[in-house]
Scaffold this active site. Structure first.
Site, PDB file in Angstrom:
ATOM      1  N   ASP A  42       6.217  42.444  43.648  1.00 15.57           N
ATOM      2  CA  ASP A  42       5.422  42.448  44.621  1.00 15.57           C
ATOM      3  C   ASP A  42       3.924  41.708  43.897  1.00 15.57           C
ATOM      4  OD1 ASP A  42       4.189  42.243  46.927  1.00 15.57           O
ATOM      5  OD2 ASP A  42       2.971  44.225  46.227  1.00 15.57           O
ATOM      6  N   SER A  43       3.407  41.137  45.000  1.00 14.04           N
ATOM      7  CA  SER A  43       2.361  40.074  44.162  1.00 14.04           C
ATOM      8  C   SER A  43       1.012  41.383  43.709  1.00 14.04           C
ATOM      9  CB  SER A  43       1.715  39.820  45.816  1.00 14.04           C
ATOM     10  OG  SER A  43       1.174  40.624  47.021  1.00 14.04           O
TER      11      SER A  43
ATOM     12  N   TYR B 276      -1.200  36.538  47.742  1.00 15.03           N
ATOM     13  CA  TYR B 276      -0.540  35.824  48.342  1.00 15.03           C
ATOM     14  C   TYR B 276      -0.194  35.611  49.137  1.00 15.03           C
ATOM     15  CZ  TYR B 276       2.325  36.568  43.036  1.00 15.03           C
ATOM     16  OH  TYR B 276       2.780  36.275  42.127  1.00 15.03           O
ATOM     17  N   GLY B 277      -0.892  36.009  50.264  1.00 18.91           N
ATOM     18  CA  GLY B 277      -1.185  35.409  51.517  1.00 18.91           C
ATOM     19  C   GLY B 277      -1.896  34.451  51.859  1.00 18.91           C
TER      20      GLY B 277
ATOM     21  N   CYS C  69       7.604  41.777  48.459  1.00 16.34           N
ATOM     22  CA  CYS C  69       7.333  41.063  48.887  1.00 16.34           C
ATOM     23  C   CYS C  69       6.796  40.670  49.964  1.00 16.34           C
ATOM     24  CB  CYS C  69       6.214  40.360  47.683  1.00 16.34           C
ATOM     25  SG  CYS C  69       4.792  39.062  48.319  1.00 16.34           S
ATOM     26  N   ASN C  70       7.075  40.262  51.087  1.00 11.69           N
ATOM     27  CA  ASN C  70       7.236  39.489  52.511  1.00 11.69           C
ATOM     28  C   ASN C  70       6.889  38.024  52.131  1.00 11.69           C
ATOM     29  OD1 ASN C  70       7.955  41.167  54.575  1.00 11.69           O
ATOM     30  ND2 ASN C  70       6.335  42.468  53.550  1.00 11.69           N
TER      31      ASN C  70
ATOM     32  N   GLU D  83      -6.363  47.511  51.334  1.00 12.35           N
ATOM     33  CA  GLU D  83      -6.768  47.626  49.742  1.00 12.35           C
ATOM     34  C   GLU D  83      -8.602  48.812  49.619  1.00 12.35           C
ATOM     35  OE1 GLU D  83      -6.096  44.266  47.246  1.00 12.35           O
ATOM     36  OE2 GLU D  83      -3.320  45.075  47.893  1.00 12.35           O
TER      37      GLU D  83
ATOM     38  N   CYS E 196       4.409  43.145  56.354  1.00 17.22           N
ATOM     39  CA  CYS E 196       3.705  42.986  55.323  1.00 17.22           C
ATOM     40  C   CYS E 196       3.891  44.356  54.298  1.00 17.22           C
ATOM     41  CB  CYS E 196       2.545  42.008  55.357  1.00 17.22           C
ATOM     42  SG  CYS E 196       1.674  42.671  54.595  1.00 17.22           S
ATOM     43  N   THR E 197       3.469  44.408  53.285  1.00 13.94           N
ATOM     44  CA  THR E 197       3.689  45.633  52.609  1.00 13.94           C
ATOM     45  C   THR E 197       2.858  46.739  52.309  1.00 13.94           C
ATOM     46  OG1 THR E 197       2.760  44.188  50.720  1.00 13.94           O
ATOM     47  CG2 THR E 197       5.123  44.973  50.209  1.00 13.94           C
ATOM     48  N   HIS E 198       1.038  46.285  52.864  1.00 14.54           N
ATOM     49  CA  HIS E 198       0.570  47.013  52.881  1.00 14.54           C
ATOM     50  C   HIS E 198       0.667  47.767  54.804  1.00 14.54           C
ATOM     51  CE1 HIS E 198      -0.489  45.007  49.549  1.00 14.54           C
ATOM     52  NE2 HIS E 198      -2.052  45.092  49.568  1.00 14.54           N
TER      53      HIS E 198
HETATM   54  N1  DGL Z   1       3.013  41.998  49.736  1.00 14.91           N
HETATM   55  C1  DGL Z   1       2.423  40.516  50.337  1.00 14.91           C
HETATM   56  C2  DGL Z   1       3.202  40.512  51.680  1.00 14.91           C
HETATM   57  O1  DGL Z   1       4.394  41.469  51.383  1.00 14.91           O
HETATM   58  C3  DGL Z   1       0.712  41.313  50.402  1.00 14.91           C
HETATM   59  C4  DGL Z   1      -0.726  41.215  49.984  1.00 14.91           C
HETATM   60  C5  DGL Z   1      -0.602  39.691  49.668  1.00 14.91           C
HETATM   61  O2  DGL Z   1      -1.067  38.978  50.666  1.00 14.91           O
HETATM   62  O3  DGL Z   1      -0.562  39.225  48.299  1.00 14.91           O
HETATM   63  O4  DGL Z   1       3.229  39.628  52.005  1.00 14.91           O
END
Ligand code: DGL
Length: 289
Positions: free
Chosen positions: A27-28, A59-60, A90-91, A175, A207-209
């Site tokens: 994941d990011s 990464y988003g 990571c999506n 976060e 999204c993971t969060h």
């Molecule tokens: N892990 C990213 C996702 O699932 C969210 C956090 C990021 O933007 O890196 O899209």
């Protein structure tokens, strides 16, 4: 297929090496730990390596080109650590890099290895759930820009109406540990309102969060909207995948071990790590290049 060595002793050593293969989860940053937690609950016998690119998260908000480069580096690292299969949890990386990686990078560099993402399990679950054929997706700006969710849904059913909504403020809110701040409810309502106006009956948390905000999202949308959480769908689809790919499954080691790597160690890593994973984790810092 790798060739088996001729004598018996060498064959046994060869087989032991073959069975030390792990599953990599990338994941990011920290968010993928929520998906890893679900994966372990469902598939606890395997050995896992988690890599969070915490030095370069999020990464988003990044470009497709850079997300692709970063994801390739993560894949190189996890394959070098003897992973046989990688889940891109990571999506954003799944949306912006996975297809290109599966099409161009893996066949040339790692023809016998597998990389999977999190979009397809979520899409398949949403299609199983929706009745009125109106599906909403909330995700990062990069994921929404890619239209990857819409493309995957329409590959399976062109009659589905898909509504994607970028929610750039949600990752920083989670976060910062501000789930209970009163502004969070206002922001969530603002993001969800356009989807409510379209009368969606299914929402993918893309999204993971966002899993950490699920109870709040549920409260706003009400009981008539089904919520698809990747922390629930990905583990089940992985189990099925391993069942259907028994030759790969047999090479995986099964000692229930867990190793965590990240590209930066900040003070709040422990806090965020345990918030997403549900317990304290020990992390080793590495460099990606
Ligand atoms: N892990 C990213 C996702 O699932 C969210 C956090 C990021 O933007 O890196 O899209």
């Amino acid at each position: 297929m790798t060739e088996l060595p001729a004598n018996r002793h060498a064959i046994i050593i060869h087989m032991k090496i073959q069975r030390t293969k792990k599953i990599g989860v990338f994941d990011s940053g920290f968010g993928g730990l929520d998906i890893l937690r679900g994966i372990i609950q469902e598939n606890g016998e395997y050995d896992y390596l988690y890599l969070g690119d915490t030095a370069r998260t999020p990464y988003g908000t990044r470009s497709q080109e850079i997300i692709y480069e970063f994801t390739k580096q993560a894949i190189d690292f996890l394959f070098a650590k003897n992973c046989e299969l990688i889940i891109i949890a990571c999506n954003t990386a799944s949306a912006e890099a996975l297809r290109k990686i599966q099409k161009n990078y893996i066949p040339k560099k790692y023809p016998h290895k597998k990389v999977l993402g999190v979009l397809i399990p979520a899409v398949e679950s949403a299609l199983e759930k929706t009745i009125n054929k109106k599906v909403g997706i909330i995700a990062t700006a990069s994921t929404v820009r890619s239209c990857a969710f819409t493309k995957e849904i329409h590959k399976r059913d062109t009659s589905i109406r898909v509504y994607e909504q970028a929610c750039p403020l949600l990752v920083p809110i989670v976060e910062a540990g501000e789930k209970y701040h009163k502004a969070t409810d206002i922001i969530l309502r603002e993001y969800l309102q356009p989807l409510q106006k379209k009368h969606i009956d299914t929402l993918i948390l893309g999204c993971t969060h966002y899993g950490l905000l699920e109870s709040k999202i549920k409260k706003i949308l009400g009981k008539d909207v089904a919520i698809i959480s990747e922390a629930r769908t990905v583990p089940k689809k992985l189990k099925l995948y391993l069942h259907n790919h028994s030759s790969l499954e047999q090479t995986l080691s099964k000692k229930s071990s867990l190793l965590f790597y990240s590209t930066d160690l900040t003070e709040n890593f422990q806090t965020l790590g345990s918030m997403f994973f549900g317990k304290k984790i020990n992390v080793k810092k590495i460099t990606l290049q």
